[in-house]
Enzyme design. Structure first.
Site, mmCIF file in Angstrom:
data_model
loop_
_atom_site.group_PDB
_atom_site.id
_atom_site.type_symbol
_atom_site.label_atom_id
_atom_site.label_comp_id
_atom_site.label_asym_id
_atom_site.label_seq_id
_atom_site.Cartn_x
_atom_site.Cartn_y
_atom_site.Cartn_z
ATOM 1 C CE LYS A 1 32.021 28.797 5.797
ATOM 2 N NZ LYS A 1 32.970 28.045 6.027
ATOM 3 N NE ARG B 1 28.945 30.077 13.656
ATOM 4 C CZ ARG B 1 29.683 29.659 14.528
ATOM 5 N NH1 ARG B 1 29.905 30.002 15.559
ATOM 6 N NH2 ARG B 1 30.720 28.560 14.234
ATOM 7 C CB THR C 1 26.179 17.632 -6.290
ATOM 8 O OG1 THR C 1 26.201 18.955 -6.715
ATOM 9 C CG2 THR C 1 24.653 16.852 -6.769
ATOM 10 N N GLY C 2 28.317 18.770 -3.741
ATOM 11 C CA GLY C 2 29.298 19.515 -3.923
ATOM 12 C C GLY C 2 30.378 18.570 -3.115
#
Ligand code: NDP
Length: 316
Positions: A142, A146, A16-17
């Protein structure tokens, strides 16, 4: 009779972003069986619920799950061949991005996922270890995700989407603005560093193209639509030609910009740090794509991406 290749089943998390809703739409449009995670925690957020219901109307399947219920995530992930996370970027207090570690755990346990796309969609975090603190936290988190993906041996694709046009082109790269000025603009540095502006629907279209493509397996897909590689000055010129007026330009030297970061809260500092990296350092375009990288507009020339000029017309 020609056999049609079966479309992979896609689960979108964070659907929903801002970018997630476009990914859901692009997945449905491309004919993928599309599942959208419905978090148990949304409570009385009726707008979110309505958006989820509208996805269902368009053919998506809603899957209830919670980050605090590992088994529910495993069950959700088992429904899909491809998982795309579009969860919110780093936010200093809640670290939403690290919720993805729970997703990685679930994908690892489920064992069926052929491709995971974590929530990246910005500059390439692998190239940002030198970034300014605290803005760097986005990239650092991030990279944590990863590392977990790679250690778990999960097949993946990272999408480096550069500047979402709505934030950066819409505001002519002004801090704290998302509509283009009609009188004066602040020019960041000399205004000549090349940035890359990408329509959010194109981000989603390229992302969906990449999911079943063996050329993107374990690679970073950079979105560099050639005609949208522009400096701030070039961007402003396009707007000027649309409104038929020249804007007053005030240059912001590097030291002044860095000084301005001292007086603001940490969330703003993170945002300013990203602007610094893009418009003073030129981090989106100061390298050649090679090694583990591929470029989306070359892979998918059939995507008729929105040119910045056309994007800006909506503000007239
Ligand atoms: P949003 O802020 O719109 O949030 C996306 C989704 O994250 C929400 O809809 C929600 O999913 C989920 N979420 C948020 N907070 C929580 C929480 N506390 N617990 C669980 N889920 C939560 O994200 P964006 O679309 O702005 O960002 C997506 C990615 O794009 C990020 O990686 C970000 O860094 C990047 N980005 C890149 C930009 C660029 O210019 N290149 C600009 C902005 C973002 P739901 O409720 O649907 O479950």
């Amino acid at each position: 009779m020609e056999m049609e290749m079966e479309k992979s089943r896609v689960l979108v998390v964070g659907g929903t972003g801002y970018i997630g809703r476009r990914i859901v739409k692009a997945s449905l449009e491309a004919g993928h069986p599309t599942y959208v995670l419905q978090r148990a925690e949304i409570g009385l957020d009726i707008d979110k619920l309505q958006m989820l219901l509208s996805f269902k109307k368009q053919g998506a399947h809603l899957v209830e799950a919670s980050y605090s219920d590992h088994q529910s995530l495993v069950e959700a992930v088992k429904l899909a061949d491809v998982v795309i996370s579009a969860i919110s970027g780093a936010h200093i207090r809640s670290h939403q991005i690290l919720l993805q570690l729970k997703l990685v755990e679930a994908i690892k346990e489920a064992g069926n996922v052929k491709k995971f796309l974590p929530s990246e969609f910005g500059m390439d975090p692998a190239r940002m270890a030198h970034g300014l603190a605290p803005g760097r936290i986005t990239f650092d988190e991030k990279m944590v995700v990863r590392k977990a993906i790679e250690e778990a041996g999960i097949p993946r694709t990272y999408v480096s989407a550069n500047c979402f046009a709505g934030y950066f082109a819409g505001g002519l790269c002004q801090i704290g603005r998302i509509t283009p000025a009609r009188d004066r603009v602040l020019i960041l540095g000399d205004g000549n560093a090349k940035a890359i502006f990408v329509d959010e629907d194109d981000v989603a279209a390229y992302t969906i193209k990449a999911i079943d493509d063996p050329r993107t397996l374990n690679k970073t897909v950079y979105l560099r639509p050639q005609e949208n590689i522009l400096s701030q000055r070039e961007l402003v010129e396009i707007w000027e030609s649309l409104i038929g007026k020249t804007l007053e330009k005030i240059q912001v030297p590097e030291e002044e910009f860095l000084d301005s970061m001292k007086d603001v809260d940490i969330v703003q500092q993170i945002g300013l740090g990203h602007y610094y990296q893009v418009f003073y350092e030129g981090c989106l375009t100061n390298f050649e794509i090679g090694g583990q990288g591929v470029e989306a507009s070359q892979l998918y020339p059939e995507v008729n991406y929105t040119r910045v000029r056309d994007y800006l017309k909506q503000y007239l």
